[in-house]
Scaffold this motif. Structure first.
Motif, PDB file in Angstrom:
ATOM      1  N   LEU A 283       2.212   2.674   6.662  1.00 39.50           N
ATOM      2  CA  LEU A 283       1.567   1.894   5.601  1.00 39.50           C
ATOM      3  C   LEU A 283       1.837   0.400   5.780  1.00 39.50           C
ATOM      4  O   LEU A 283       0.978  -0.443   5.503  1.00 39.50           O
ATOM      5  N   ASP A 287      -0.737  -2.681   5.893  1.00 34.64           N
ATOM      6  CA  ASP A 287      -0.607  -3.901   5.092  1.00 34.64           C
ATOM      7  C   ASP A 287      -0.627  -5.154   5.971  1.00 34.64           C
ATOM      8  O   ASP A 287      -1.155  -6.189   5.572  1.00 34.64           O
ATOM      9  N   LEU A 315      -1.202  11.374  -1.178  1.00 34.19           N
ATOM     10  CA  LEU A 315      -0.626  10.038  -1.095  1.00 34.19           C
ATOM     11  C   LEU A 315      -1.415   9.161  -0.135  1.00 34.19           C
ATOM     12  O   LEU A 315      -1.759   8.024  -0.447  1.00 34.19           O
ATOM     13  N   GLU A 317      -4.459   9.487   0.930  1.00 32.16           N
ATOM     14  CA  GLU A 317      -5.810   9.212   0.417  1.00 32.16           C
ATOM     15  C   GLU A 317      -5.773   8.053  -0.571  1.00 32.16           C
ATOM     16  O   GLU A 317      -6.551   7.117  -0.485  1.00 32.16           O
ATOM     17  N   GLN A 318      -4.830   8.145  -1.506  1.00 42.12           N
ATOM     18  CA  GLN A 318      -4.768   7.112  -2.539  1.00 42.12           C
ATOM     19  C   GLN A 318      -4.373   5.765  -1.975  1.00 42.12           C
ATOM     20  O   GLN A 318      -4.736   4.729  -2.516  1.00 42.12           O
ATOM     21  N   ALA A 319      -3.620   5.807  -0.881  1.00 37.66           N
ATOM     22  CA  ALA A 319      -3.183   4.556  -0.264  1.00 37.66           C
ATOM     23  C   ALA A 319      -4.222   4.025   0.722  1.00 37.66           C
ATOM     24  O   ALA A 319      -3.993   3.030   1.390  1.00 37.66           O
ATOM     25  N   GLY A 320      -5.368   4.726   0.805  1.00 41.68           N
ATOM     26  CA  GLY A 320      -6.422   4.298   1.725  1.00 41.68           C
ATOM     27  C   GLY A 320      -5.960   4.384   3.167  1.00 41.68           C
ATOM     28  O   GLY A 320      -6.319   3.571   4.009  1.00 41.68           O
TER      29      GLY A 320
ATOM     30  N   GLN B   7      -5.465   0.664  -3.521  1.00 39.96           N
ATOM     31  CA  GLN B   7      -4.849   1.201  -2.302  1.00 39.96           C
ATOM     32  C   GLN B   7      -3.659   0.355  -1.868  1.00 39.96           C
ATOM     33  O   GLN B   7      -2.630   0.872  -1.427  1.00 39.96           O
ATOM     34  N   ALA B   8      -3.796  -0.960  -1.995  1.00 41.80           N
ATOM     35  CA  ALA B   8      -2.691  -1.846  -1.599  1.00 41.80           C
ATOM     36  C   ALA B   8      -1.471  -1.616  -2.493  1.00 41.80           C
ATOM     37  O   ALA B   8      -0.338  -1.590  -2.021  1.00 41.80           O
ATOM     38  N   MET B  10      -0.787   1.176  -4.089  1.00 40.89           N
ATOM     39  CA  MET B  10      -0.246   2.487  -3.729  1.00 40.89           C
ATOM     40  C   MET B  10       0.609   2.394  -2.466  1.00 40.89           C
ATOM     41  O   MET B  10       1.685   2.980  -2.383  1.00 40.89           O
ATOM     42  N   ARG B  11       0.126   1.671  -1.481  1.00 43.52           N
ATOM     43  CA  ARG B  11       0.889   1.518  -0.230  1.00 43.52           C
ATOM     44  C   ARG B  11       2.249   0.874  -0.508  1.00 43.52           C
ATOM     45  O   ARG B  11       3.272   1.342  -0.024  1.00 43.52           O
ATOM     46  N   SER B  12       2.218  -0.196  -1.303  1.00 43.20           N
ATOM     47  CA  SER B  12       3.484  -0.869  -1.601  1.00 43.20           C
ATOM     48  C   SER B  12       4.436   0.045  -2.349  1.00 43.20           C
ATOM     49  O   SER B  12       5.628   0.080  -2.073  1.00 43.20           O
TER      50      SER B  12
END
Lengths: 382, 224
Positions: A283, A287, A315, A317-320, B7-8, B10-12
């Motif tokens: 992830l 970023d 997880l 999916e939601q985080a793209g 999404q950003a 969620m990633r964080s």
């Protein structure tokens, strides 16, 4: 960049790939004909192990009597020769060799010396990388940097494993605690049905091929999380009252063997706890825009998509961060889990599969449970 | 069209979680559990701590709900619903404590350790701010514990201390419902709250603070 404004950095390309898998493919029912039966009995965990890893066929560098047909260094040299054969270079163009392996052919010296000897080429720079699966990427990264900075013009990188020699019954039958129970535990037996032998190699150059596709290396990102994890996959040490005791600290190697310090084992509960940091690394690359999901065309992962799916699909999916399963390529199920060799063997098959188109990208992923090391590499077909 | 901003976030949050989850394993109490050396008093101490956690949790969520302005009425009701669920949990913890031989008065009258004090003081402070949706970051961490850790802890405790399900029911029960919670979080993130200035960053920062303070309360077990 700290090297100064005038430094010219080369682009680096994987221009060829080679694989060497010893002998014929061995099916699930034949495994114990090669690695043997500990205490003369069929393994209790064979079915459970195979169900978990889903491997159908693999190769062994031993015959059914346990006799070695190749060494790890010979397999590495064969894979490099195969890569050269597929390439536009000749063997003597190689001026840097980086080898990777979990267990080489002896404790000293490093495997790279033996691979160089087996290649029988003039004096070259060599480097030896030893860990578990991800040392394939640490070796690749060293070659990438050597070429990028202009230190060398052509590199060979190999990953080779000869796991089966350590899986024969004699390695386990002298362990006192196993003698007491009359069987070996899952954490030792699982690896016997999961790891197998083989080698893979890549040829790297600072210019792309003239006649065939090249894989341009965009970046290699490797991170260790050993600061927060105990050793998970271990060989040459055993845990005694919460501390690792190295095989050399037993006074003599026979005492070490009796204590089980000469085996390869893996702690599964611990491995499961590593998943969040592997995901977190991935992830973080998203970023930082090193990975752009929509621009990934192929995924070569040493980690299987089915295990991933079970754990964290929602997880991701939601985080793209989910990459369509149709883009995943793996040959772990047919060529076996060959540790450091796997990523090369995977790329070799993908390269020759006809699936790659110019401009497409390949995201490679090699996690290592050893003491939690994780690596990604982004390639572009040019 | 996927919402890039969600999404950003969620990633964080997942990254904060990964650091937290792995560091937690090295907290002395949890490390003891992972080493297979847990004692009954360790479990009882954990239950006392969890009870304070749950009781205070439902209170700060309720306070947060009252800090939400009328334009966010839907989100407020989600907060309130949450507080109701938590409210039932503490009775289960007390029952687990008593079932392991603990005295009811001991768990109900136990003093908070210094880490717990710090954690809850922070929560109340945040909950008092107008529209404190950054507390979703706190909920992500605390619920993550319930979903991803509590079950494994519960199983390990049950095994190591030879307990029955009804003595470990709080930890075991909490490991379910993972997917629902994740979907709920996504829904609320998509409900317009990310249009509030800097809310995306605030959510992540609050998650980080809560992760750090949650770890502190586990490190400071018994330090009252």
């Amino acid at each position: 960049m700290s090297v100064g404004n005038n430094a010219i950095m080369n682009d680096v390309f994987i221009n060829s790939l080679g694989a060497f898998l010893p002998g014929n493919p061995v099916g699930n029912s034949e495994i114990e004909n090669y690695i043997g039966r500990v205490f003369g009995r069929p393994s209790k965990y064979r079915a459970a192990s195979l169900k978990q890893n889903r491997i159908q066929t693999r190769h062994y560098a031993i015959n059914t009597q346990g006799y070695p047909l190749y060494s790890s260094s010979e397999m590495a040299a064969e894979a490099i020769k195969a890569a050269v054969k597929n390439s536009e270079i000749s063997l003597n163009a190689i001026d840097y060799l980086a080898t990777s392996s979990t267990l080489g052919d002896g404790l000293v010296p490093g495997l790279a010396s033996h691979v160089h000897a087996a290649l029988n080429v003039k004096e070259i720079e060599i480097a030896n990388f030893q860990s578990v699966c991800a040392s394939s990427l640490t070796a690749l990264k060293s070659a990438y940097m050597q070429l990028k900075t202009g230190e060398h013009g052509c590199a060979a990188v190999s990953g080779s494993e000869f796991a089966s020699r350590y899986f024969r019954p004699g390695n386990y039958e002298g362990v006192e605690s196993y003698q007491t129970t009359g069987e070996i535990p899952f954490q030792a037996d699982f690896l016997r049905f999961t790891l197998s032998d083989g080698a893979g190699a890549a040829i790297l150059e600072t210019k792309p091929n003239a006649r065939q596709a090249s894989l341009k290396i965009h970046w290699i990102d490797i991170r260790s999380f050993a600061d927060r994890f105990d050793t998970c996959m271990v060989g040459g040490a055993v845990k005694q009252s919460q501390n690792w005791k190295c095989w050399g600290d037993f006074g003599d190697p026979i005492a070490a063997a009796k204590a089980g310090a000469l085996l390869l084992i893996q702690d599964f509960a611990l491995m499961k706890r590593m998943l969040p940091v592997w995901v977190s690394h991935y992830l973080d690359l998203i970023d930082k825009e090193k990975i752009v999901i929509e621009k990934i065309d192929h995924v070569c992962s040493h980690y299987s998509s089915h295990s991933l799916r079970q754990e964290i699909t929602i997880l991701l999916e939601q985080a793209g961060a989910m990459i369509d399963e149709k883009k995943w390529f793996s040959n772990l199920y047919t060529k076996g889990n060959t540790g450091t060799a796997s990523i090369f063997i995977m790329l070799e098959e993908l390269y020759h599969s006809g699936k790659l188109q110019k401009g497409e990208t390949i995201l490679c992923h090699v996690p290592e449970s050893g003491r939690c090391l994780n690596g990604f590499m982004l390639l572009e077909v040019v | 069209m996927p919402n890039v901003k969600i999404q950003a976030v969620m990633r964080s949050l997942i990254k904060v979680w990964a650091d937290f989850a792995t560091e937690l394993d090295n907290v002395p109490l949890i490390n003891k559990l992972l080493r297979g050396k847990f004692r009954l008093e360790d479990y009882q101490e954990l239950l006392i701590n969890q009870r304070q956690q749950v009781i205070e949790g439902s209170r700060w969520i309720a306070r947060a709900a009252s800090s939400v302005s009328s334009e966010y009425a839907d989100q407020r009701s989600l907060f309130l619903k949450h507080a109701v669920t938590e409210h039932r949990d503490y009775k289960m913890i007390e029952a687990n404590y008593v079932a392991t031989g603990g005295k009811f008065e001991d768990i109900t009258q136990a003093e908070k350790n210094i880490g717990t004090e710090a954690l809850h003081a922070f929560m109340y402070q945040r909950a008092t701010e107008p529209n404190p949706f950054d507390l979703l970051g706190a909920m992500f961490i605390i619920e993550g514990l319930g979903q991803k850790k509590a079950g494994a802890w519960g199983e390990a405790i049950k095994k190591q201390l030879s307990l029955q399900n009804e003595q470990v029911s709080f930890l075991l029960y909490h490991s379910t419902n993972d997917e629902d919670h994740m979907r709920q979080l996504e829904t609320i993130l998509a409900s317009g709250i990310l249009d509030i200035e800097r809310m995306d960053r605030k959510i992540v920062k609050t998650a980080k603070v809560v992760a750090r303070l949650y770890q502190l309360q586990l490190e400071e077990m018994g330090n009252v």
